[in-house]
Design an enzyme around this catalytic site. Structure first.
Site, PDB file in Angstrom:
ATOM      1  N   GLU A  40      -6.273 105.990  21.090  1.00 41.94           N
ATOM      2  CA  GLU A  40      -5.954 105.655  19.699  1.00 41.94           C
ATOM      3  C   GLU A  40      -6.865 104.520  19.291  1.00 41.94           C
ATOM      4  O   GLU A  40      -6.844 103.459  19.918  1.00 41.94           O
ATOM      5  CB  GLU A  40      -4.490 105.214  19.577  1.00 41.94           C
ATOM      6  N   LYS A  64      -2.968  97.346  31.874  1.00 39.20           N
ATOM      7  CA  LYS A  64      -3.755  96.162  31.495  1.00 39.20           C
ATOM      8  C   LYS A  64      -3.561  95.895  30.003  1.00 39.20           C
ATOM      9  O   LYS A  64      -4.087  96.598  29.154  1.00 39.20           O
ATOM     10  CB  LYS A  64      -5.248  96.352  31.780  1.00 39.20           C
ATOM     11  N   GLU A 100     -13.941  98.811   9.738  1.00 43.27           N
ATOM     12  CA  GLU A 100     -12.606  98.239   9.889  1.00 43.27           C
ATOM     13  C   GLU A 100     -12.703  96.715   9.828  1.00 43.27           C
ATOM     14  O   GLU A 100     -13.513  96.121  10.533  1.00 43.27           O
ATOM     15  CB  GLU A 100     -12.034  98.690  11.231  1.00 43.27           C
ATOM     16  N   CYS A 109      -3.880  99.123  13.023  1.00 44.70           N
ATOM     17  CA  CYS A 109      -4.867 100.184  12.787  1.00 44.70           C
ATOM     18  C   CYS A 109      -4.385 101.117  11.695  1.00 44.70           C
ATOM     19  O   CYS A 109      -5.161 101.868  11.132  1.00 44.70           O
ATOM     20  CB  CYS A 109      -5.207 100.920  14.069  1.00 44.70           C
ATOM     21  N   VAL A 134     -14.690 100.339  22.330  1.00 38.19           N
ATOM     22  CA  VAL A 134     -14.217 100.301  23.728  1.00 38.19           C
ATOM     23  C   VAL A 134     -13.638 101.664  24.105  1.00 38.19           C
ATOM     24  O   VAL A 134     -13.888 102.180  25.205  1.00 38.19           O
ATOM     25  CB  VAL A 134     -13.167  99.177  23.918  1.00 38.19           C
ATOM     26  N   GLY A 135     -12.885 102.257  23.182  1.00 38.46           N
ATOM     27  CA  GLY A 135     -12.284 103.566  23.457  1.00 38.46           C
ATOM     28  C   GLY A 135     -13.340 104.600  23.796  1.00 38.46           C
ATOM     29  O   GLY A 135     -13.189 105.377  24.749  1.00 38.46           O
ATOM     30  N   GLY A 185      -7.024 100.736  21.092  1.00 39.69           N
ATOM     31  CA  GLY A 185      -7.904  99.593  20.866  1.00 39.69           C
ATOM     32  C   GLY A 185      -9.044 100.017  19.956  1.00 39.69           C
ATOM     33  O   GLY A 185      -8.914 100.962  19.183  1.00 39.69           O
ATOM     34  N   SER A 186     -10.165  99.331  20.098  1.00 36.35           N
ATOM     35  CA  SER A 186     -11.266  99.591  19.175  1.00 36.35           C
ATOM     36  C   SER A 186     -11.943 100.921  19.490  1.00 36.35           C
ATOM     37  O   SER A 186     -11.906 101.421  20.626  1.00 36.35           O
ATOM     38  CB  SER A 186     -12.294  98.467  19.263  1.00 36.35           C
TER      39      SER A 186
HETATM   40  C1  UN1 Z   1       2.551 100.960  13.020  1.00 35.66           C
HETATM   41  O1  UN1 Z   1       1.926 101.251  12.010  1.00 35.66           O
HETATM   42  O2  UN1 Z   1       3.703 100.517  12.976  1.00 35.66           O
HETATM   43  O3  UN1 Z   1      -2.700  99.595  16.783  1.00 35.66           O
HETATM   44  C2  UN1 Z   1       1.979 101.186  14.364  1.00 35.66           C
HETATM   45  C3  UN1 Z   1      -2.131  99.983  15.771  1.00 35.66           C
HETATM   46  C4  UN1 Z   1      -1.510 101.369  15.802  1.00 35.66           C
HETATM   47  C5  UN1 Z   1      -0.040 101.334  15.741  1.00 35.66           C
HETATM   48  C6  UN1 Z   1       0.495 101.125  14.374  1.00 35.66           C
HETATM   49  N1  UN1 Z   1      -1.909 102.034  17.035  1.00 35.66           N
HETATM   50  O4  UN1 Z   1      -2.039  99.270  14.794  1.00 35.66           O
END
Ligand code: UN1
Length: 482
Positions: free
Chosen positions: A248, A174, A383, A282, A230-231, A226-227
């Site tokens: 992540e 998804k 963030e 992120c 939600v994670g 994602g956030s």
């Molecule tokens: C990057 O820095 O090239 O969602 C990848 C994001 C990270 C991936 C960054 N999980 O921005």
């Protein structure tokens, strides 16, 4: 002009059973990029049933044959990098160079994971008993759920789906609803490359569909980006159902610049880290900790570089900064900046919303640098996910490390110095999953582990050889002749 996006369910391309949806170009919101009918719970049930049926044959397919599909997919992506890259830019808003670069990066990720077939090695142990050896064998998890964000519509799905497939799993995926076209392109690439029916399903739908996916009894595990909010919710579902999860999540990444650093280099890297992809990573640099002795000199350089950035239609080759992904994203970024200024932050550059022309029409936000008198405010803690850099001054090295660690997150960090002592100290005491020494905080090579600590990450790391630990489970075999 809009592309008709279909879902991939049971190996067939078809409409979802849900209501109509669309994606729009964030630089020109009047332009519809893709139209689709979203997937429902009934679509999900069919996809999981097909994945479960296909998973057995797929895991028995030799790893080298599975890898062959990924190699073929990499070739297709390389051939179509310009087309898919431009579509990525239209749908997500990063610059054309970044869009095309991301498609090539996804190809590279497929190629690396195809190579895992040549590198797959196991463990055999000595046994304390005669006539016995002990070995560890690995098996795929079965059907895994992959839930991905909008900010890397090709690279992040590639780095989850490719290792899942090469290690013998079937995938129900998804993607974020903001980027359905790119999701279809990636899934099409894999089916054209010869992926058997049912091994991958694409289901574009609302957030609730993601929860249902994770709860589905036919789904064995979840890989999520994602956030943090939600994670965490999905991690709770996984814990309740005892399913392995890899998540992540957010970041609030700091760059530390010491007085001995090459300031021209540090300024260029910090600006790249903070502003590329409109700060919507992120891994973006969102906090700058600078030694008091070089604060003014560094900020002068940063201001000059940021004011030189060309903000505009990301399809134009000379644009440096595209729009935020949506009206909500733009509003959240502007609200965060306004709040910081109301709390007393000094504007080094940026902050004033665009009020006319193409930049007011699209979801553009001005690249902004704020000097904070002290850490602790919302723009320091939370963030922002936009092109906003918050700066604080450090008095000495202890203080610099303390400020860098002053975050609930721990994804990436950077230190700019030639002082080996400080670098060694940062390697031990800077609590991040990815540490850059004299380079910006973003970036993730396909062959090395990626992921964060603290509120940024949960479960085994992604990418490189680390991915195998998540996508397989082991059986320790005590082996003796009968
Ligand atoms: C990057 O820095 O090239 O969602 C990848 C994001 C990270 C991936 C960054 N999980 O921005």
């Amino acid at each position: 002009m809009a592309v008709r996006v279909r879902q991939l369910i049971t190996g067939r391309w078809r409409d979802g059973a849900g209501p109509r949806s669309e994606s729009r170009n964030p630089a020109r919101p009047g332009e519809v990029v893709a139209e689709l009918a979203v997937a429902t719970g009934a679509d999900l049930d069919e996809a999981v049933a097909a994945a479960s049926a296909a998973a057995d044959e797929w895991r028995r397919t030799p790893m080298h044959e599975r890898a062959g599909v990924l190699d073929a997919a990499a070739r297709i992506l390389d051939e179509r990098a310009e087309q898919y890259g431009a579509e990525l830019t239209r749908e997500e808003g990063k610059t054309l160079a970044e869009g095309v670069g991301e498609i090539r990066r996804a190809a590279e990720i497929f190629r690396f994971n195809a190579g895992e077939a040549h590198r797959d090695v196991g463990e055999i142990y000595s046994s304390p008993r005669r006539g016995e050896s002990i070995m560890v064998v690995r098996r795929p998890l079965g059907v895994v759920a992959v839930i991905t964000p909008w900010n890397f519509p090709a690279a992040i799905p590639a780095w989850k789906i490719a290792p899942a497939l090469v290690h013998g799993n079937a995938v129900v995926w998804k993607p974020a609803s903001l980027v359905p076209l790119l999701a279809m392109r990636l899934a099409e690439t894999l089916t054209e490359a010869g992926l058997p029916d049912g091994v991958l399903s694409l289901l574009v739908g609302p957030g609730a569909l993601g929860t249902r996916m994770v709860e589905h009894p036919g789904v064995a595990a979840l890989s999520f980006t994602g956030s943090t909010e939600v994670g965490t919710r999905l991690m709770e579902v996984c814990a309740r159902l005892r399913k392995p999860v890899q998540a992540e999540m957010g970041g609030k990444n700091a760059a530390v610049v010491l007085a001995d650093a090459d300031l021209d280099h540090a300024a260029a890297e910090v600006v790249a880290g903070a502003m590329r992809s409109t700060g919507q990573k992120c891994t973006a640099t969102s906090r700058l900790v600078v030694d008091a002795a070089v604060e003014d000199a560094l900020l002068d350089r940063i201001r000059g570089l940021v004011e030189g950035l060309r903000v505009g239609d990301p399809l134009r080759p000379d644009t440096d900064l595209g729009p935020a992904v949506s009206a909500d994203a733009r509003d959240d970024i502007l609200t965060a900046v306004e709040g910081a200024v109301a709390d007393g932050a000094e504007v080094i550059t940026g902050s004033t919303p665009y009020t006319d022309g193409e930049r007011a029409e699209g979801y553009f936000v001005p690249p902004t640098v704020l000097r904070l008198t002290e850490p602790g405010s919302s723009v320091w803690r939370d963030e922002v996910f936009g092109p906003v850099l918050s700066v604080v001054r450090a008095d000495g090295r202890e203080n610099a490390i303390r400020l860098a660690n002053d975050s609930a997150f721990g994804l990436s960090g950077a230190v700019f110095t030639n002082d080996l002592d400080f670098v060694l100290r940062a390697m031990e005491d800077f609590h991040v999953g990815v540490l850059h020494v004299n380079s910006e905080t973003a970036g993730a090579d396909p062959h090395v582990p990626f992921g964060g600590t603290k509120d940024s990450g949960y479960g085994p790391k992604e990418q490189g050889r680390a991915a195998r630990d998540f996508y397989t489970s082991t059986t320790t075999v005590y082996l003796r002749a009968g």
